[in-house]
Design a protein around this motif. Sequence first.
Motif, PDB file in Angstrom:
ATOM      1  N   GLU A 273       0.830  -1.201   0.000  1.00 32.20           N
ATOM      2  CA  GLU A 273       0.000   0.000   0.000  1.00 32.20           C
ATOM      3  C   GLU A 273       0.858   1.241   0.000  1.00 32.20           C
ATOM      4  O   GLU A 273       1.769   1.381   0.824  1.00 32.20           O
ATOM      5  N   ASN A 276      -2.089   5.233   0.620  1.00 34.19           N
ATOM      6  CA  ASN A 276      -3.306   4.658   1.223  1.00 34.19           C
ATOM      7  C   ASN A 276      -4.118   3.775   0.275  1.00 34.19           C
ATOM      8  O   ASN A 276      -5.338   3.699   0.369  1.00 34.19           O
ATOM      9  N   ARG A 277      -3.463   3.148  -0.667  1.00 33.45           N
ATOM     10  CA  ARG A 277      -4.173   2.223  -1.563  1.00 33.45           C
ATOM     11  C   ARG A 277      -3.184   1.170  -2.053  1.00 33.45           C
ATOM     12  O   ARG A 277      -1.983   1.438  -2.146  1.00 33.45           O
ATOM     13  N   GLN A 281      -4.058  -1.130  -7.444  1.00 28.08           N
ATOM     14  CA  GLN A 281      -5.282  -0.411  -7.820  1.00 28.08           C
ATOM     15  C   GLN A 281      -5.002   0.611  -8.919  1.00 28.08           C
ATOM     16  O   GLN A 281      -5.921   1.122  -9.545  1.00 28.08           O
TER      17      GLN A 281
END
Length: 388
Positions: A273, A276-277, A281
């Motif tokens: 991550e 924060n992802r 993604q």
Amino acid sequence: MLDSLTPDQQALDEAIGRICTNFGDQYWLERDTDGNYPEDFVDAIASGGWLGIAMPKAHGGAGLGITEAAFMMRRIAQSGGGFAAASSIHINIFGPHPIVKYGTPEQQERMLPPLIDGRDRTCFGVTEPNAGLDTGGIETRAEWDGRNYVVYGQKLWTSTAQRANKIMLLARTRAKDTVAKSTDGLSLFYTNLDREHVEIHEIAKMGRKAVDSNALFIDGLKIPPEDLIGKEGKGFRYLLDGLNPERVLIGAEAVGLGRAALAKAVDYAREREVFNRPIGQNQAIQHPLAEAWAELEAANLMVVKGARLYDAGEACGAEANAGKYLAAEAAHKACERAVLTLGGMGYAREYHVERYLRESYIARIAPVSREMILNFIAERVLELPRSY
Ligand SMILES: Cc1cc2nc3c(=O)[nH]c(=O)nc-3n(C[C@H](O)[C@H](O)[C@H](O)COP(=O)(O)OP(=O)(O)OC[C@H]3O[C@@H](n4cnc5c(N)ncnc54)[C@H](O)[C@@H]3O)c2cc1C
């Protein structure tokens, strides 16, 4: 379905997978670091009888096809063993092909069973410093002295010669200027690698440290006539016969390596991550991995098509070459994308993908380069004029 496995092939794939779980990424990382030959891995494959997968049953082999051998090699490379694992046994799988096809019954009985059960280890001496891909230019000569052939010359890149007690050797038995074509007058021998007459120097190389490649200096190696395979002067023709299955196997190994790299990249992309992802993604991470998947699976289909055609006794030169080319390129791309997906950790040895990337070059160079494959397709498939 082209790539659907029969229940027997599925069982084979699973059996090989089970052996490979004892030799995971950590094992291959250690071999890549210490350079020790993966003896215990080779023993495990040999004791399962798998070295003879494509050898005739009459001599202790399993009598299966190149298709099954390709599935086996794909699984081995995909386990994380990559080209180190595949190359440690590769030569046993396809190398004896000329003996199977052109050897006398006496030679087959004498030569094949020890290769199949792992007592004999062979290497393959074709490439030479002054010839490269132009095999007709090889200079190693085998002179008949009335009782034996006596060999003088050099070979380059001969893999596994540090361990081998045998060599499949291509040498000139008639001078190049006395034959119609440069590839005439070459003979194939399968004989003892007698270290009294062969100096073997390991080449320090980019990857696959566990499986040595070597420069050989041959000075007066005596070969008895019973170790000549087939007819004198026809060795190049015999080698050509084995080229397509070898391309299929290298292609399958490359697909396996690429899949291993892709799996590592996808796992990392899911877990890591940043901002924060998960990095997976981001399309800039996803798309190259999706592209790698598509290209690997397409390459795999071509490899399998080549294997199936070969086993059916049909012409397969175009597919075997195209499969090897596509698989090597797809594997290389998958490995490179895996390194970039892991960011800094892609460059760390403990994450394995940099090892895969280094090994992926092998399939692009050997046993035939990408350029020569494209030459072949241009000339033989597209019927364009020969460019060299
Ligand atoms: C890890 C490894 C293991 C190997 N193991 C073995 C082994 O066990 N036994 C064995 O005999 N050999 C082995 N080889 C050798 C391998 O088969 C050769 O390296 C390969 O065939 C290329 O030959 P070369 O290196 O002499 O390249 P060269 O022939 O010198 O070619 C160099 C470059 O020029 C290009 N080129 C040459 N001619 C043309 C042309 N007409 N058109 C377009 N491009 C051209 C080639 O594609 C290549 O990119 C191994 C090599 C490696 C890297």
